[in-house]
Design a protein around this motif. Structure first.
Motif, short mmCIF file in Angstrom:
data_model
loop_
_atom_site.label_atom_id
_atom_site.label_comp_id
_atom_site.label_asym_id
_atom_site.label_seq_id
_atom_site.Cartn_x
_atom_site.Cartn_y
_atom_site.Cartn_z
N GLN A 437 27.42 4.64 24.09
CA GLN A 437 26.22 4.76 24.93
C GLN A 437 24.97 4.16 24.26
N ILE A 438 24.88 4.24 22.94
CA ILE A 438 23.72 3.68 22.25
C ILE A 438 23.73 2.16 22.35
N GLU A 439 24.91 1.58 22.16
CA GLU A 439 25.02 0.12 22.30
C GLU A 439 24.67 -0.29 23.73
N ASN A 440 25.16 0.47 24.71
CA ASN A 440 24.83 0.18 26.11
C ASN A 440 23.33 0.29 26.35
N LEU A 441 22.72 1.33 25.77
CA LEU A 441 21.27 1.51 25.93
C LEU A 441 20.51 0.31 25.40
N MET A 442 20.91 -0.19 24.22
CA MET A 442 20.21 -1.33 23.63
C MET A 442 20.39 -2.58 24.50
N GLN A 443 21.57 -2.74 25.08
CA GLN A 443 21.78 -3.87 26.00
C GLN A 443 20.85 -3.76 27.21
N GLN A 444 20.74 -2.54 27.71
CA GLN A 444 19.85 -2.31 28.86
C GLN A 444 18.39 -2.61 28.50
N LEU A 445 17.98 -2.18 27.29
CA LEU A 445 16.61 -2.42 26.86
C LEU A 445 16.34 -3.92 26.70
N ASP A 446 17.34 -4.64 26.14
CA ASP A 446 17.17 -6.10 26.00
C ASP A 446 16.96 -6.75 27.37
N HIS A 473 13.35 2.38 16.98
CA HIS A 473 12.22 1.75 16.28
C HIS A 473 12.72 0.91 15.11
N ASN A 474 13.68 1.46 14.36
CA ASN A 474 14.23 0.73 13.22
C ASN A 474 15.01 -0.51 13.65
N LYS A 475 15.50 -0.49 14.89
CA LYS A 475 16.22 -1.64 15.42
C LYS A 475 15.27 -2.70 16.01
N GLY A 476 13.98 -2.43 15.92
CA GLY A 476 13.01 -3.42 16.35
C GLY A 476 12.45 -3.22 17.75
N TYR A 477 12.83 -2.13 18.42
CA TYR A 477 12.31 -1.86 19.76
C TYR A 477 10.98 -1.11 19.65
N ILE A 495 1.40 6.64 27.71
CA ILE A 495 1.86 6.11 29.00
C ILE A 495 1.10 4.82 29.34
N ASN A 496 -0.21 4.81 29.09
CA ASN A 496 -0.98 3.59 29.33
C ASN A 496 -0.49 2.44 28.45
N ASP A 497 -0.18 2.77 27.18
CA ASP A 497 0.30 1.73 26.27
C ASP A 497 1.65 1.19 26.71
N LEU A 498 2.48 2.02 27.30
CA LEU A 498 3.75 1.55 27.87
C LEU A 498 3.47 0.54 28.99
N ARG A 499 2.54 0.89 29.86
CA ARG A 499 2.21 0.03 30.99
C ARG A 499 1.60 -1.29 30.54
N LYS A 500 0.86 -1.26 29.43
CA LYS A 500 0.21 -2.47 28.92
C LYS A 500 1.18 -3.38 28.16
N GLY A 501 2.38 -2.86 27.81
CA GLY A 501 3.34 -3.67 27.08
C GLY A 501 3.36 -3.40 25.59
N ILE A 502 2.54 -2.44 25.12
CA ILE A 502 2.55 -2.09 23.70
C ILE A 502 3.88 -1.43 23.34
N TYR A 503 4.45 -0.69 24.30
CA TYR A 503 5.78 -0.11 24.13
C TYR A 503 6.73 -0.70 25.16
N ASP A 504 8.03 -0.70 24.80
CA ASP A 504 9.08 -1.11 25.75
C ASP A 504 9.64 0.09 26.49
#
Length: 664
Positions: A437-446, A473-477, A495-504
């Motif tokens: 599931q973690i590998e799948n999650l990272m694929q989804q995030l990519d 975070h350690n994986k670069g996300y 939440i605002n930082d997520l919307r601005k693109g500071i977070y994925d």
């Protein structure tokens, strides 16, 4: 006046049919019904149309202060000519009186910022007492006791031009209505005397004041004054108009009826005597001394001024009610059964109403046991659930996920509102096995990052949330961890930082709280979706699924090895709604579009460092802090007027934090 709905919009989708069915049922005397409204379908606008069509006084109850504020602002805009009022308890914002025996700690009720809340409560009671076109937007704590409506009306002072007046008696009457003489400030609930001029600042508003000019023993002129600006200095007013008479309502809702006074004081003294004897007999001498000292101080204030701190705890005695009798609440101001009750987010609000009584009772029983309050304080309480149930008439339970209780109470009278004005569909749901599931999650995030779309990741424990956020975070996300100890302003900034693109992505435990309708989020990943418990039951899952319903590409991934009953019910309900939405869009040739929502800066950058320092309780000059609070209040009002609800809520919580520090 009649209710007049003003809006550039007209009902769309399945709003017209929902409005018709709900209104017809009210006309047929159906006492309870459910509005099953999906997220983003305009449930508030539907309720507004029902108010206009039925022309009934209305009380709307919501389960948290941000939602109450949002509904209040929306309805004020929809009904600008009518009396839309805001009614919440002090305890929605402040620490109630309590005692912790384990640490021998008494916590007095905080009154740091009660003024604005009390002002709006008084305005609500005044409107209910004098007007027909009233909408009350209230918190769950509206089921707590308030002043007898007959007493509230009878305590009003009506003064008229050319009327003879005893100046000393008039000042005494103002004090009895809990107005405080204050020659330096212009706060609501105060008055000042300058020779033959008495300036009164009513308790229910900070927009106007009354200037009474005397000529010997006669009222010569009555002027209604307006402030030139929000933070006025002494004398900085303009005359709005001169009037023939004015009505002055109490500065505080908890006031004593002087006709009952002698009997009430006698009964309080008798109860005190019995309590002292009880403690003495049981060798609780500290408790006996404590209750004697505290109660006698209150009696002295009552005799001298007609009120005391914590006067609400003597409400049963002052109202000459019987022990265990039902207290007066805001619902007693409605006078008859011909009014509308709306329970918003009923799947949360109804259980809160049910639990209020026992929570209040437990806290006060401790105060009574240790001599901080007389036993009669237990009758200053919220309605129990049976009492509340009896007042339910013309009720609409509004929820995207109504529970069995509301549906049963409504005899299965459930009206659906599934179609969104934007044509948006409920998200697609996919079940993925937990292995890998973690590998799948990272694929989804990519994939999400390539599309510039955002992700919510909800897990079931704090430990897993921290571990997963650190791992990603350690994986670069670019990932933030949203936890329950965050202050509202910090939470809103994330939440605002997520919307601005500071977070994925954001990782959290319960991603259902206020302010999480983020249109940039097109994917919600649910870990341990098949685990039993509150966060993975049918209602919670449907609510989580709704977080992705603001984006045209909305998807849900449930990580689970089995399909639990709750999962299946949530999936079936989501698919049922999607089918209705797809068929409607095809029939009306509608192309779904994502919601567009502006990103608000919480505070302008010039002040951010100063506010951050104050917020984290660093040493800041008192004068600067006071100035910052005043500015933040202005910004909060502007945000509310613009319907920027998360910003307004964040600023409000910051103000409360700063005002609490200021009082220390």
């Amino acid at each position: 006046m009649k209710f007049e709905l003003e809006s550039p919009y007209i009902p769309k989708g399945d709003q017209p049919e929902a409005i018709k069915q709900l209104t017809d049922n009210i006309a047929k005397k159906v006492t309870s019904q459910v509005l099953l409204g999906a997220t983003g379908t305009g449930k508030t606008f539907t309720i507004a149309n029902i108010i206009q069509k039925t022309q009934k006084k209305t009380v709307i109850i919501a389960h948290n202060k941000t939602l109450v504020g949002q509904l209040y602002t929306e309805l004020k805009q929809l009904f600008p000519k009518n009396h839309v009022e805001y009614f919440v308890s002090y305890f929605d914002f402040y620490q109630p009186e309590a005692y912790k025996p384990s640490t021998d700690t008494f916590i007095d009720k905080s009154a740091t910022s009660n003024q604005e809340i009390e002002m709006m409560r008084l305005s609500a009671l005044n409107s209910l007492s004098t007007q027909d076109d009233v909408i009350i937007v209230a918190s769950v704590a509206s089921i707590y006791s308030t002043v007898n409506p007959t007493d509230f009306s009878s305590f009003m002072i009506i003064i008229k031009e050319n009327e003879k007046i005893n100046r000393k008696q008039f000042i005494y009457d103002l004090v009895r209505l809990q107005y405080k003489r204050d020659e330096t400030s212009n706060l609501p609930g105060t008055f000042k005397v300058n020779g033959d001029i008495i300036h009164i600042f009513p308790g229910h508003t900070d927009e106007i004041s009354y200037r009474i000019m005397l000529d010997d023993e006669k009222i010569e002129t009555i002027q209604i004054m307006k402030n030139k600006e929000e933070d006025v200095k002494d004398g900085d007013f303009v005359v709005f108009k001169t009037v023939k008479f004015v009505k002055i309502i109490p500065a505080n809702e908890y006031i004593a009826n002087k006709d009952n006074f002698d009997i009430a004081i006698k009964n309080i003294k008798e109860e005190l005597k019995e309590r002292i004897e009880f403690f003495t007999k049981n060798n609780k001498l500290l408790e006996a001394q404590r209750i004697e000292q505290r109660t006698n101080q209150n009696i002295e204030m009552l005799l001298e001024l007609g009120y005391c701190n914590g006067i609400e705890n003597y409400s049963r005695q002052l109202e000459l009610r019987e022990p265990n009798s039902t207290p007066y609440t805001i619902f007693d101001y409605l006078k008859n059964d011909d009014w509308l009750l709306v329970i918003d987010e009923s799947h949360i609000t109804v259980p809160q109403i049910e639990g209020m009584f026992n929570t209040d009772k437990s806290r006060k029983e401790t105060l009574v046991e240790y001599g901080f309050r007389l036993p009669s304080c237990l009758d200053n309480r919220p309605l129990n659930f049976n009492e509340f149930n009896k007042i339910i008439k013309n009720a609409i339970f509004v929820s995207a996920t109504p529970r069995g209780w509301e549906i049963k109470k409504s005899n299965n009278t459930v009206i659906q509102q599934i179609i969104r004005p934007t044509g948006l569909l409920d998200p697609i749901i996919e079940i993925v096995k937990t292995e890998g599931q973690i590998e799948n999650l990272m694929q989804q995030l990519d994939s999400q990052i390539k599309k510039n779309e955002k992700t919510f990741i909800t897990v079931i424990t704090i430990a897993l949330a921290e571990q997963l956020a650190t791992f990603l975070h350690n994986k670069g996300y670019k990932v933030a961890y949203l936890h329950n100890e965050l202050k509202t302003i910090d939470r809103s900034k994330i939440i605002n930082d997520l919307r601005k693109g500071i977070y994925d992505a954001i990782v959290g435990i319960n991603l259902l709280k206020e302010g999480l309708d983020v249109p940039e989020v097109s994917l919600v990943c649910i870990f341990d979706a098949d685990k039993p418990g509150l966060f993975r039951n049918k209602i919670s899952l449907i609510q989580i699924i709704g977080r992705a319903a603001r984006n045209v590409n909305g998807r849900i991934i449930m990580y689970a090895d089995t399909t639990s009953s709750d999962m299946q019910q949530a999936i079936d309900e989501t698919n049922r709604r999607r089918k209705i939405q797809i068929e409607f869009n095809k029939k009306h040739n509608i192309t779904p579009t994502s919601i567009v929502k502006p990103i608000n800066n919480l505070i302008d950058s010039a002040e951010q460092k100063t506010i951050d320092a104050m917020f984290h309780k660093k040493n800041i000059d008192l004068k600067n802090k006071t100035k910052a609070i005043a500015k933040l209040k202005k910004e909060m009002k502007k945000a509310a007027e613009k319907q920027e609800y998360e910003l307004a809520a964040s600023l409000r919580d910051l103000i409360i934090e700063l005002e609490g520090n200021l009082s220390k």
